[in-house]
Write a protein that holds these residues in place. Structure first.
Motif, PDB file in Angstrom:
ATOM      1  N   SER A 114      -8.695   5.798   2.524  1.00  0.00           N
ATOM      2  CA  SER A 114      -7.646   5.740   3.536  1.00  0.00           C
ATOM      3  C   SER A 114      -7.069   7.122   3.799  1.00  0.00           C
ATOM      4  O   SER A 114      -7.100   8.013   2.931  1.00  0.00           O
ATOM      5  CB  SER A 114      -6.523   4.791   3.112  1.00  0.00           C
ATOM      6  OG  SER A 114      -5.743   5.370   2.090  1.00  0.00           O
ATOM      7  N   ALA A 115      -6.520   7.298   5.006  1.00  0.00           N
ATOM      8  CA  ALA A 115      -5.915   8.576   5.351  1.00  0.00           C
ATOM      9  C   ALA A 115      -4.782   8.930   4.391  1.00  0.00           C
ATOM     10  O   ALA A 115      -4.637  10.089   3.972  1.00  0.00           O
ATOM     11  CB  ALA A 115      -5.403   8.532   6.797  1.00  0.00           C
ATOM     12  N   ALA A 116      -3.978   7.940   4.016  1.00  0.00           N
ATOM     13  CA  ALA A 116      -2.862   8.204   3.110  1.00  0.00           C
ATOM     14  C   ALA A 116      -3.360   8.679   1.752  1.00  0.00           C
ATOM     15  O   ALA A 116      -2.804   9.620   1.153  1.00  0.00           O
ATOM     16  CB  ALA A 116      -2.004   6.948   2.958  1.00  0.00           C
ATOM     17  N   THR A 117      -4.421   8.053   1.248  1.00  0.00           N
ATOM     18  CA  THR A 117      -4.973   8.481  -0.041  1.00  0.00           C
ATOM     19  C   THR A 117      -5.588   9.861   0.066  1.00  0.00           C
ATOM     20  O   THR A 117      -5.477  10.677  -0.866  1.00  0.00           O
ATOM     21  CB  THR A 117      -6.009   7.465  -0.532  1.00  0.00           C
ATOM     22  OG1 THR A 117      -5.380   6.190  -0.714  1.00  0.00           O
ATOM     23  CG2 THR A 117      -6.630   7.909  -1.856  1.00  0.00           C
ATOM     24  N   TYR A 167      -6.672  17.959   6.046  1.00  0.00           N
ATOM     25  CA  TYR A 167      -5.469  17.840   5.226  1.00  0.00           C
ATOM     26  C   TYR A 167      -5.348  19.020   4.260  1.00  0.00           C
ATOM     27  O   TYR A 167      -4.237  19.487   3.975  1.00  0.00           O
ATOM     28  CB  TYR A 167      -5.478  16.525   4.459  1.00  0.00           C
ATOM     29  CG  TYR A 167      -5.297  15.297   5.322  1.00  0.00           C
ATOM     30  CD1 TYR A 167      -4.689  15.379   6.575  1.00  0.00           C
ATOM     31  CD2 TYR A 167      -5.729  14.049   4.892  1.00  0.00           C
ATOM     32  CE1 TYR A 167      -4.520  14.253   7.373  1.00  0.00           C
ATOM     33  CE2 TYR A 167      -5.562  12.918   5.678  1.00  0.00           C
ATOM     34  CZ  TYR A 167      -4.960  13.030   6.919  1.00  0.00           C
ATOM     35  OH  TYR A 167      -4.794  11.912   7.700  1.00  0.00           O
ATOM     36  N   THR A 221       0.819  -1.217   0.000  1.00  0.00           N
ATOM     37  CA  THR A 221       0.000   0.000   0.000  1.00  0.00           C
ATOM     38  C   THR A 221       0.850   1.263   0.000  1.00  0.00           C
ATOM     39  O   THR A 221       0.539   2.221  -0.711  1.00  0.00           O
ATOM     40  CB  THR A 221      -0.951  -0.011   1.204  1.00  0.00           C
ATOM     41  OG1 THR A 221      -1.813  -1.151   1.111  1.00  0.00           O
ATOM     42  CG2 THR A 221      -1.793   1.253   1.247  1.00  0.00           C
ATOM     43  N   ALA A 222       1.907   1.286   0.790  1.00  0.00           N
ATOM     44  CA  ALA A 222       2.751   2.480   0.846  1.00  0.00           C
ATOM     45  C   ALA A 222       3.328   2.801  -0.532  1.00  0.00           C
ATOM     46  O   ALA A 222       3.337   3.956  -0.966  1.00  0.00           O
ATOM     47  CB  ALA A 222       3.870   2.287   1.865  1.00  0.00           C
ATOM     48  N   VAL A 260       0.411   4.133  -2.836  1.00  0.00           N
ATOM     49  CA  VAL A 260      -0.015   5.507  -2.557  1.00  0.00           C
ATOM     50  C   VAL A 260       1.030   6.493  -3.063  1.00  0.00           C
ATOM     51  O   VAL A 260       0.693   7.528  -3.654  1.00  0.00           O
ATOM     52  CB  VAL A 260      -0.279   5.699  -1.054  1.00  0.00           C
ATOM     53  CG1 VAL A 260      -0.528   7.167  -0.736  1.00  0.00           C
ATOM     54  CG2 VAL A 260      -1.475   4.859  -0.619  1.00  0.00           C
ATOM     55  N   SER A 261       2.301   6.194  -2.832  1.00  0.00           N
ATOM     56  CA  SER A 261       3.370   7.049  -3.351  1.00  0.00           C
ATOM     57  C   SER A 261       3.319   7.124  -4.868  1.00  0.00           C
ATOM     58  O   SER A 261       3.480   8.211  -5.464  1.00  0.00           O
ATOM     59  CB  SER A 261       4.727   6.510  -2.890  1.00  0.00           C
ATOM     60  OG  SER A 261       5.789   7.232  -3.469  1.00  0.00           O
ATOM     61  N   ARG A 277      -4.590  12.330   1.754  1.00  0.00           N
ATOM     62  CA  ARG A 277      -3.527  13.332   1.627  1.00  0.00           C
ATOM     63  C   ARG A 277      -3.198  13.597   0.165  1.00  0.00           C
ATOM     64  O   ARG A 277      -2.923  14.737  -0.232  1.00  0.00           O
ATOM     65  CB  ARG A 277      -2.287  12.884   2.388  1.00  0.00           C
ATOM     66  CG  ARG A 277      -2.444  12.922   3.905  1.00  0.00           C
ATOM     67  CD  ARG A 277      -1.115  12.729   4.603  1.00  0.00           C
ATOM     68  NE  ARG A 277      -1.245  12.763   6.054  1.00  0.00           N
ATOM     69  CZ  ARG A 277      -1.275  13.879   6.780  1.00  0.00           C
ATOM     70  NH1 ARG A 277      -1.172  15.071   6.183  1.00  0.00           N
ATOM     71  NH2 ARG A 277      -1.394  13.826   8.100  1.00  0.00           N
TER      72      ARG A 277
END
Length: 276
Positions: free
Chosen positions: A175-178, A209, A119-120, A123-124, A180
């Motif tokens: 997701s929180a990461a997405t 965000y 996932t990391a 997202v990056s 952002r």
């Protein structure tokens, strides 16, 4: 309005003639993710180009493109082509890709020789893809890009999309990461319907965000995908009303197959007009 595995040009043309229906969408899967797992699936972007040529008014897109399927520079070229074919009606829908928690998440990637990174990484890669796609749509000269996931040398997009400065970017995810990435890159944010309280919390997190990077949260249109019940239109109408009350002004109605005769007119009369 969105359609799944085997959308009908008849349905899209019917919707194209109904002003109450503003946009139409395909999904992006290479194998079925529900129902008969050996059923028919068409590739979303080539199909979208054909449907764009067969319609005149509807805004259109893929809800949402898996960023795991196609290199972003290639996707930018494909999206430009669809924007030109459609006369400037494309919204670029994009997301990380299939959720790892889905029981069939990896199946279509393995079947097509595509990597399924963690996932990391995904997202990056989505953040870099949005940056690259926008630059290819707007840059006046070739450029190099050396990111962690995306590397381009002499990248250049010609012709440019019809829409200026570029087609709207819709990012889907929860997701929180997405979120952002949404705050930094999206014109629209889409999330599947379900637990409305959780959806409202996710929207508030997106607001936060945006504030952290100095962006007006109101500049991102909130979009919700809602499943349609042909047999219980009252339930769908109620869900639409709740979405509008929660600030989601862009509602995508998912139509199950098989499509009844006159389904687009039914959607307008039974679901859209009563909710306006």
């Amino acid at each position: 309005m969105s359609s799944g595995r085997m959308p009908s040009l008849r349905v899209w043309r019917e919707a194209d003639a109904i002003p109450e229906i503003e946009h139409a969408w395909l999904f992006d899967h290479l194998l079925p993710i529900a129902g008969e797992l050996d059923g028919p699936i068409l590739e979303g972007w080539t199909l979208l180009s054909a449907l764009a040529a067969g319609t005149r008014r509807l805004r259109l897109g893929v809800l949402v493109t898996s960023n795991r399927f196609r290199p972003p520079a290639m996707l930018a070229k494909m999206a430009t082509t669809v924007d030109i074919v459609s006369g400037g009606r494309l919204d670029l829908g994009i997301g990380v890709g299939s959720r790892p928690s889905h029981p069939l998440a990896r199946r279509e990637y393995e079947a097509h020789g595509l990597p399924f990174h963690d996932t990391a990484h995904a997202v990056s890669a989505l953040a870099e893809a949005c940056t690259v796609i926008r630059r290819l749509w707007t840059a006046d000269a070739p450029f190099d890009f050396h990111g962690e996931q995306v590397r381009l040398t002499g990248a250049f997009g010609n012709p440019k999309p019809i829409q200026r400065p570029h087609p709207p970017i819709l990012i889907g995810g929860r997701s929180a990461a997405t979120l952002r990435v949404v705050a930094e890159h999206a014109d629209l944010w889409n999330i599947p319907g379900g637990d409305l309280d959780d959806i409202v919390r996710r929207s508030a997190l997106l607001d936060r965000y945006c504030a952290e990077i100095g962006r007006d949260p109101a500049s991102i249109t909130r979009s919700l995908h809602l499943p349609v019940s042909y047999h219980r239109p009252d339930a769908t109408r109620e869900a639409i009303g709740e979405a509008l009350d929660a600030g989601f002004r862009h509602v995508v109605l998912g139509l199950p197959t098989p499509y009844p005769p006159g389904v687009a007119r039914w959607v307008a009369d039974e679901l859209v007009t009563p909710s306006l």
